[in-house]
Design a protein around this motif. Structure first.
Motif, PDB file in Angstrom:
ATOM      1  N   SER A  43       0.834  -1.199   0.000  1.00 56.50           N
ATOM      2  CA  SER A  43       0.000   0.000   0.000  1.00 56.50           C
ATOM      3  C   SER A  43       0.874   1.256   0.000  1.00 56.50           C
ATOM      4  CB  SER A  43      -0.901   0.018   1.238  1.00 56.50           C
ATOM      5  OG  SER A  43      -1.800  -1.066   1.199  1.00 56.50           O
ATOM      6  N   GLY A  44       0.435   2.255  -0.762  1.00 51.86           N
ATOM      7  CA  GLY A  44       1.144   3.533  -0.790  1.00 51.86           C
ATOM      8  C   GLY A  44       2.396   3.549  -1.639  1.00 51.86           C
ATOM      9  N   CYS A  45       2.558   2.532  -2.495  1.00 55.86           N
ATOM     10  CA  CYS A  45       3.801   2.440  -3.272  1.00 55.86           C
ATOM     11  C   CYS A  45       3.701   3.107  -4.644  1.00 55.86           C
ATOM     12  CB  CYS A  45       4.214   0.978  -3.454  1.00 55.86           C
ATOM     13  SG  CYS A  45       3.089   0.060  -4.523  1.00 55.86           S
ATOM     14  N   GLY A  46       2.501   3.620  -5.000  1.00 54.10           N
ATOM     15  CA  GLY A  46       2.366   4.343  -6.258  1.00 54.10           C
ATOM     16  C   GLY A  46       1.580   3.637  -7.338  1.00 54.10           C
ATOM     17  N   LYS A  47       1.052   2.431  -7.056  1.00 57.14           N
ATOM     18  CA  LYS A  47       0.337   1.668  -8.091  1.00 57.14           C
ATOM     19  C   LYS A  47      -0.880   2.418  -8.611  1.00 57.14           C
ATOM     20  CE  LYS A  47      -0.733  -1.791  -5.438  1.00 57.14           C
ATOM     21  NZ  LYS A  47      -0.299  -1.231  -4.143  1.00 57.14           N
ATOM     22  N   SER A  48      -1.759   2.827  -7.690  1.00 53.71           N
ATOM     23  CA  SER A  48      -2.989   3.507  -8.111  1.00 53.71           C
ATOM     24  C   SER A  48      -2.690   4.878  -8.689  1.00 53.71           C
ATOM     25  CB  SER A  48      -3.967   3.614  -6.940  1.00 53.71           C
ATOM     26  OG  SER A  48      -4.440   2.331  -6.568  1.00 53.71           O
ATOM     27  N   THR A  49      -1.704   5.555  -8.124  1.00 49.10           N
ATOM     28  CA  THR A  49      -1.296   6.849  -8.672  1.00 49.10           C
ATOM     29  C   THR A  49      -0.843   6.682 -10.112  1.00 49.10           C
ATOM     30  OG1 THR A  49      -0.654   7.747  -6.520  1.00 49.10           O
ATOM     31  CG2 THR A  49       0.380   8.737  -8.462  1.00 49.10           C
ATOM     32  N   PHE A  50      -0.035   5.654 -10.365  1.00 47.62           N
ATOM     33  CA  PHE A  50       0.417   5.396 -11.732  1.00 47.62           C
ATOM     34  C   PHE A  50      -0.768   5.078 -12.636  1.00 47.62           C
ATOM     35  CE2 PHE A  50       1.568   2.266 -14.996  1.00 47.62           C
ATOM     36  CZ  PHE A  50       2.407   3.056 -15.772  1.00 47.62           C
ATOM     37  N   LEU A  51      -1.673   4.215 -12.167  1.00 49.42           N
ATOM     38  CA  LEU A  51      -2.832   3.832 -12.975  1.00 49.42           C
ATOM     39  C   LEU A  51      -3.616   5.081 -13.406  1.00 49.42           C
ATOM     40  CD1 LEU A  51      -4.182   1.042 -13.798  1.00 49.42           C
ATOM     41  CD2 LEU A  51      -5.861   1.558 -12.014  1.00 49.42           C
ATOM     42  N   ARG A  52      -3.767   6.020 -12.473  1.00 50.66           N
ATOM     43  CA  ARG A  52      -4.578   7.214 -12.748  1.00 50.66           C
ATOM     44  C   ARG A  52      -3.878   8.194 -13.697  1.00 50.66           C
ATOM     45  NH1 ARG A  52      -8.641   8.426  -8.600  1.00 50.66           N
ATOM     46  NH2 ARG A  52      -9.088   6.488  -7.523  1.00 50.66           N
ATOM     47  N   THR A  53      -2.572   8.039 -13.867  1.00 52.60           N
ATOM     48  CA  THR A  53      -1.906   8.903 -14.858  1.00 52.60           C
ATOM     49  C   THR A  53      -2.290   8.498 -16.278  1.00 52.60           C
ATOM     50  OG1 THR A  53       0.101   7.525 -15.084  1.00 52.60           O
ATOM     51  CG2 THR A  53       0.121   9.245 -13.371  1.00 52.60           C
ATOM     52  N   LEU A  54      -2.739   7.245 -16.451  1.00 50.55           N
ATOM     53  CA  LEU A  54      -2.957   6.712 -17.793  1.00 50.55           C
ATOM     54  C   LEU A  54      -4.225   7.251 -18.454  1.00 50.55           C
ATOM     55  CD1 LEU A  54      -1.840   3.018 -17.183  1.00 50.55           C
ATOM     56  CD2 LEU A  54      -0.473   4.931 -18.036  1.00 50.55           C
ATOM     57  N   ASN A  55      -5.154   7.814 -17.643  1.00 50.41           N
ATOM     58  CA  ASN A  55      -6.260   8.548 -18.265  1.00 50.41           C
ATOM     59  C   ASN A  55      -6.438   9.925 -17.618  1.00 50.41           C
ATOM     60  OD1 ASN A  55      -7.515   7.894 -15.848  1.00 50.41           O
ATOM     61  ND2 ASN A  55      -9.434   7.228 -16.798  1.00 50.41           N
ATOM     62  N   ARG A  56      -5.355  10.395 -17.032  1.00 52.60           N
ATOM     63  CA  ARG A  56      -5.249  11.763 -16.498  1.00 52.60           C
ATOM     64  C   ARG A  56      -6.246  12.056 -15.383  1.00 52.60           C
ATOM     65  NH1 ARG A  56      -3.850  16.041 -21.259  1.00 52.60           N
ATOM     66  NH2 ARG A  56      -4.061  17.375 -19.432  1.00 52.60           N
ATOM     67  N   MET A  57      -6.579  11.023 -14.598  1.00 55.11           N
ATOM     68  CA  MET A  57      -7.448  11.242 -13.434  1.00 55.11           C
ATOM     69  C   MET A  57      -6.772  12.118 -12.393  1.00 55.11           C
ATOM     70  SD  MET A  57     -10.454   9.666 -13.615  1.00 55.11           S
ATOM     71  CE  MET A  57     -10.972   9.221 -11.957  1.00 55.11           C
TER      72      MET A  57
END
Length: 255
Positions: A43-57
């Motif tokens: 948790s908190g390692c950047g996975k979801s943050t990275f995922l959200r960059t892919l459609n600019r969330m």
């Protein structure tokens, strides 16, 4: 090498900052078309943050700053010419908890096509049936399309959200822990669905479930402290990773 056919998404030198805090560090990653890519890590390692960059969330957060490039079919999605509405139609997101709209099952699926200008009932009927069939939900709901989507079970709601996404004919499906709130039977249905959907779509899934990543993904990427430690074929990651930190994580020594 033809980037349009061999690489669906190409990420180079991606840094992401929340204000002064750097959350992603120099991410380089290629995603192949018609594949399932799993993103794992504590948790908190950047996975979801990275995922959200892919459609600019992440654009919705004022303090976010990004360096580097992300290209979908060779087009830089962060260029000034990039159309965010068009991008989010092509690259859709399924969230951790099902979030059906408080309206009928039919209207949930028809919502996106209507927003994009489709008004013909016969066409909407066809889209609704096709999307629900693709999400393996049609047989369960075909006799209650005008009933509230909120009356569905959690697993059905999540497949409804997937069908709602499919209705606007995306190319990439981003899934942020889509089964973490589901029971084991519903989880299995969503996992089986990913294997069917990858024939038509490119799927990227964030999961904390190591067994799930091993079961459904073609490639796995291990994130730690905002760094992409390694990415490889899933069986290689789980049987013979290159980095000791990856082995320590998947064998449960931390995380």
């Amino acid at each position: 090498m033809n980037i349009a056919t061999d690489t669906k998404i190409k990420v180079n030198g991606l840094d992401l900052f929340y204000g002064d805090n750097q959350a992603l560090h120099g991410i380089d990653l290629d995603i192949a078309p018609n594949s399932v890519s799993a993103l794992i890590g504590p948790s908190g390692c950047g996975k979801s943050t990275f995922l959200r960059t892919l459609n600019r969330m992440n654009d919705l957060i004022d303090s976010v700053r990004i360096n580097g490039t992300i290209k979908v079919d060779g087009q830089d999605i962060y260029s000034p010419e990039s159309d965010i509405v068009s991008l989010r139609k092509r690259v859709g997101m399924v969230f951790q908890r099902p979030n059906p709209f408080p309206m009928s099952i039919y209207d949930n699926i028809a919502y996106g096509p209507r927003i994009h200008g489709q008004k013909k009932r016969a066409v909407l009927d066809e889209i609704v049936e096709r999307s629900l069939r693709q999400a393996a939900l049609w047989d369960e709901v075909k006799d209650r399309l005008n009933k509230s989507a909120l009356g569905l079970s959690g697993g059905q709601q999540q497949r409804l959200c997937i069908a709602r996404l499919l209705a606007v004919e995306p190319e990439v499906l981003l899934m942020d822990e889509p089964t973490s709130a589901l029971d084991p039977i519903s989880t299995l249905k969503v996992e089986e669905l990913t294997q069917t959907l990858k024939e038509r779509y490119t799927i990227i899934i964030v999961t904390h479930n190591m067994q799930q990543a091993a079961r459904i993904s073609d490639r796995t990427s291990f994130f730690l402290n905002g760094i992409l430690v390694e990415t490889d074929q899933t069986d290689k990651i789980f049987t013979n990773p290159n980095d000791q930190r990856t082995e320590d994580y998947i064998t449960g020594r931390f995380g």
